[in-house]
Write a protein that holds these residues in place. Sequence first.
Motif, PDB file in Angstrom:
ATOM      1  N   GLY A 252     -12.700 -15.861   8.602  1.00 28.51           N
ATOM      2  CA  GLY A 252     -11.862 -16.620   7.685  1.00 28.51           C
ATOM      3  C   GLY A 252     -12.103 -16.235   6.238  1.00 28.51           C
ATOM      4  N   ASN A 253     -13.353 -15.959   5.884  1.00 26.65           N
ATOM      5  CA  ASN A 253     -13.670 -15.553   4.512  1.00 26.65           C
ATOM      6  C   ASN A 253     -12.987 -14.245   4.130  1.00 26.65           C
ATOM      7  N   LEU A 254     -12.827 -13.344   5.101  1.00 23.24           N
ATOM      8  CA  LEU A 254     -12.232 -12.033   4.818  1.00 23.24           C
ATOM      9  C   LEU A 254     -10.744 -12.110   4.498  1.00 23.24           C
ATOM     10  N   ARG A 255     -10.116 -13.218   4.823  1.00 26.09           N
ATOM     11  CA  ARG A 255      -8.670 -13.328   4.635  1.00 26.09           C
ATOM     12  C   ARG A 255      -8.275 -13.407   3.161  1.00 26.09           C
ATOM     13  N   CYS A 256      -9.256 -13.536   2.268  1.00 24.88           N
ATOM     14  CA  CYS A 256      -8.952 -13.523   0.838  1.00 24.88           C
ATOM     15  C   CYS A 256      -8.675 -12.110   0.337  1.00 24.88           C
ATOM     16  N   LEU A 257      -8.998 -11.102   1.162  1.00 28.44           N
ATOM     17  CA  LEU A 257      -8.834  -9.706   0.756  1.00 28.44           C
ATOM     18  C   LEU A 257      -7.506  -9.150   1.266  1.00 28.44           C
ATOM     19  N   PRO A 258      -6.915  -8.189   0.552  1.00 26.03           N
ATOM     20  CA  PRO A 258      -5.660  -7.587   1.011  1.00 26.03           C
ATOM     21  C   PRO A 258      -5.847  -6.852   2.328  1.00 26.03           C
ATOM     22  N   GLU A 259      -4.757  -6.700   3.080  1.00 26.43           N
ATOM     23  CA  GLU A 259      -4.794  -5.925   4.317  1.00 26.43           C
ATOM     24  C   GLU A 259      -5.149  -4.468   3.993  1.00 26.43           C
ATOM     25  N   SER A 260      -6.072  -3.911   4.755  1.00 25.18           N
ATOM     26  CA  SER A 260      -6.455  -2.510   4.582  1.00 25.18           C
ATOM     27  C   SER A 260      -7.278  -2.087   5.780  1.00 25.18           C
ATOM     28  N   ASP A 261      -7.467  -0.780   5.928  1.00 27.97           N
ATOM     29  CA  ASP A 261      -8.338  -0.287   6.993  1.00 27.97           C
ATOM     30  C   ASP A 261      -9.756  -0.821   6.823  1.00 27.97           C
ATOM     31  N   ALA A 262     -10.198  -0.912   5.579  1.00 22.81           N
ATOM     32  CA  ALA A 262     -11.557  -1.391   5.322  1.00 22.81           C
ATOM     33  C   ALA A 262     -11.718  -2.840   5.763  1.00 22.81           C
ATOM     34  N   ARG A 263     -10.718  -3.685   5.468  1.00 24.41           N
ATOM     35  CA  ARG A 263     -10.801  -5.075   5.914  1.00 24.41           C
ATOM     36  C   ARG A 263     -10.763  -5.150   7.439  1.00 24.41           C
ATOM     37  N   SER A 264      -9.902  -4.352   8.064  1.00 21.61           N
ATOM     38  CA  SER A 264      -9.841  -4.325   9.535  1.00 21.61           C
ATOM     39  C   SER A 264     -11.180  -3.889  10.121  1.00 21.61           C
ATOM     40  N   ALA A 265     -11.828  -2.928   9.466  1.00 18.43           N
ATOM     41  CA  ALA A 265     -13.144  -2.465   9.928  1.00 18.43           C
ATOM     42  C   ALA A 265     -14.182  -3.572   9.812  1.00 18.43           C
ATOM     43  N   LEU A 266     -14.102  -4.350   8.735  1.00 21.91           N
ATOM     44  CA  LEU A 266     -15.019  -5.480   8.565  1.00 21.91           C
ATOM     45  C   LEU A 266     -14.791  -6.533   9.641  1.00 21.91           C
ATOM     46  N   GLU A 267     -13.527  -6.782   9.986  1.00 22.86           N
ATOM     47  CA  GLU A 267     -13.217  -7.744  11.041  1.00 22.86           C
ATOM     48  C   GLU A 267     -13.744  -7.256  12.387  1.00 22.86           C
ATOM     49  N   LEU A 268     -13.576  -5.969  12.653  1.00 21.66           N
ATOM     50  CA  LEU A 268     -14.095  -5.391  13.896  1.00 21.66           C
ATOM     51  C   LEU A 268     -15.617  -5.472  13.940  1.00 21.66           C
ATOM     52  N   LEU A 269     -16.242  -5.176  12.803  1.00 22.89           N
ATOM     53  CA  LEU A 269     -17.701  -5.248  12.710  1.00 22.89           C
ATOM     54  C   LEU A 269     -18.185  -6.675  12.941  1.00 22.89           C
ATOM     55  N   THR A 270     -17.483  -7.646  12.357  1.00 26.67           N
ATOM     56  CA  THR A 270     -17.868  -9.054  12.504  1.00 26.67           C
ATOM     57  C   THR A 270     -17.810  -9.488  13.958  1.00 26.67           C
ATOM     58  N   ASN A 271     -16.739  -9.128  14.653  1.00 26.62           N
ATOM     59  CA  ASN A 271     -16.625  -9.464  16.076  1.00 26.62           C
ATOM     60  C   ASN A 271     -17.676  -8.749  16.910  1.00 26.62           C
ATOM     61  N   SER A 272     -18.012  -7.511  16.528  1.00 25.88           N
ATOM     62  CA  SER A 272     -19.000  -6.746  17.301  1.00 25.88           C
ATOM     63  C   SER A 272     -20.400  -7.334  17.162  1.00 25.88           C
ATOM     64  N   VAL A 273     -20.680  -7.983  16.022  1.00 24.71           N
ATOM     65  CA  VAL A 273     -21.973  -8.652  15.846  1.00 24.71           C
ATOM     66  C   VAL A 273     -22.148  -9.743  16.896  1.00 24.71           C
ATOM     67  N   LEU A 274     -21.053 -10.440  17.187  1.00 23.85           N
ATOM     68  CA  LEU A 274     -21.104 -11.527  18.166  1.00 23.85           C
ATOM     69  C   LEU A 274     -21.287 -11.013  19.586  1.00 23.85           C
ATOM     70  N   THR A 275     -20.728  -9.841  19.889  1.00 27.57           N
ATOM     71  CA  THR A 275     -20.737  -9.334  21.271  1.00 27.57           C
ATOM     72  C   THR A 275     -21.774  -8.243  21.502  1.00 27.57           C
ATOM     73  N   ARG A 276     -22.609  -7.955  20.515  1.00 28.39           N
ATOM     74  CA  ARG A 276     -23.563  -6.854  20.654  1.00 28.39           C
ATOM     75  C   ARG A 276     -24.640  -7.165  21.694  1.00 28.39           C
ATOM     76  N   SER A 277     -25.239  -6.090  22.211  1.00 30.22           N
ATOM     77  CA  SER A 277     -26.298  -6.238  23.218  1.00 30.22           C
ATOM     78  C   SER A 277     -27.632  -5.714  22.712  1.00 30.22           C
ATOM     79  N   LYS A 278     -27.663  -5.264  21.439  1.00 31.03           N
ATOM     80  CA  LYS A 278     -28.933  -4.786  20.868  1.00 31.03           C
ATOM     81  C   LYS A 278     -28.907  -4.915  19.360  1.00 31.03           C
TER      82      LYS A 278
END
Length: 469
Positions: free
Chosen positions: A443-469
Motif C-alpha cells: 500500500g505504501n508503494l502506491r504513492c509512486l508512479p507506475e514504472s518497472d522499478a515500482r513493479s520490481a519493488l512490489e514483486l520483491l515485497t511479495n517474494s519476502v513473504l513467500t521466501r524459503s531462505k
Amino acid sequence: MLQIRRRILTARHLVRYRSFPSTFNTAVETAEKLVHPPTTTFQDPFSIVSHEMSNLAKSIANLIGSGHPILNRVSSYYFEAEGKNVRPLIVLLLSQAISYIPIEQRNRIEIDFQDVTNQYHFKGTPGNKETVAGKSVDDSISPLSILHGINPKVILDPLSKPMDKLPVKDQRILPKQRRLAEIVEMIHTASLLHDDVIDLSDSRRGRPSGNIAFTNKMAVLAGDFLLGRASVAIARLRNPEVIELLSTTIANLVEGEFMQLKNTVISQDDTITNDGERKNIPQPTGKVPTKQHEYSINQVDHITNVDAAFEYYLHKTYLKTASLMSKSSRAAAVLSGCQDEIIDQCYEFGRNLGLCFQIVDDMLDYTSSDSTIGKPSQADLKLGLATAPILFAWKEEPKLGELIGRKFNQPGDIEIARRAVEKYNGLEKTRLMAQDYCHRALGNLRCLPESDARSALELLTNSVLTRSK
C-alpha cells in the motif's frame, strides 16, 4: 505459466486476510499485473539495477580500503559469499522508482545530480572560496595526511586508503543514492559479524561464520572497522538529514541487540548470565544522570502480559532489522528531493517490509534446515529467544511463560515449546502477521508512479513473504 498461476493464488490468498480496504485494492492490483503484466523488460528485481548490484561487492571493497591484509580479509569475507542483498536492492529500486515523479515536484531540496554540494568553504580545508568542501562523496574535507595518518617517509600503504571515485551509469539513480546502497550493506554486514559472535553461530551464507573462520576478536574488530568506514562514507554524503538517519540506524542495531540479550518484559530481575556465570548488574552511582526507561509490567493479567511481550518483540524487531530498511528508504527519498508525504510513505514502506522480513525469518527458524537458509536453523529457542511463534502459543497456554522466562534452559523445554507452537498454530498466526505487514508495504508503494522499478519493488515485497531462505 505455472509460476504465474502460483503467484496469482498467492495474491488471492493475501486478499482473503485483508484487514483494510487499501490492502484489498493493492492485492487485486498485484494479481491483475500477474495475469496481464504491463510491457516490461525485467524478469526479476535484480535486472532493473543489474549494473549496480553486480558491482556492489567491488565498490564496497574500494570503500573498505585497509592496508592491513588480514583486516582486509576479514572485512571482505561476508561480501564474497552469495547473500540476499535485499537492503541495497531496496535502496536502488526505490531511488529509481522515485525518479519517475516529475522533477518539478521534487523540490524539497536542491537535487545533487553531479554529486557536488553547494557549500561555503570551511576554514582549514584545501581550496579557495569557490571550492566545495570536499566536492564529492569520494573527497575528504580534512587533509588526507590527517585522516589516514600518512607519514611521507613510511614504506607501507596507509591503513585507511582514500575512497575510489564513484561511477555514474544510470542517470535515474543519483551518485549519492548509489553510495547510500553500498553504505547500507556495509552496516548490515558489520552487524552480521557482531551477531555471529554474540549468538555463537558457526555458519553464515553456507560456510563458516566469521568468528569460526577467523576468531571472535578479529570478527568483532572487522565489524567495528566496517562501521567506521561506513561512517566516513555517510559523512561524505554531505546531507545532515541523511547523516542523522543513517547514524541512528547504527545505534538502533545496538539497542535492538540489547533488547534481545535482556528481555525486561519477560525477565525482570537485575541479573545477567556471562558464559554460564550468573551475576548482578552493577547499580548506577548517579554521577551520570541517565534516564531509565520502563520496559516491564508488574501484577497484570496474562493477556496484558502477552500483549506487552509482543510490543517488546516488535520494537526489538524494528531496531534490529526494520530500522536500517526504513531509514535508508527515507534517506533515498530525501536525496531525491521528494516532498514530505512521499518521504513518509517511503519510510513506512521500509518499516513494514523490514518487519515482514524479520517475522518471516523467525518463522523459517522453525521450518527450514541449515542448508536451506545458510545458517543454523532452530537457533532461536536454543538461544532462549521468544519470537512470534512461541508468543502466540504462550497466549493460549499461560504456563509457557515459565519456560520463556528461563530462556528454555531446562531439559525438555525446547521440545515442549515446539509442540506448543504446533498445537496452537503459532506458525500460521505468525505467517498472517507477516502477511499484514506485507500488505501495508504494498500500500505504501502506491504513492509512486507506475514504472518497472515500482513493479520490481512490489514483486520483491511479495517474494519476502513467500521466501524459503
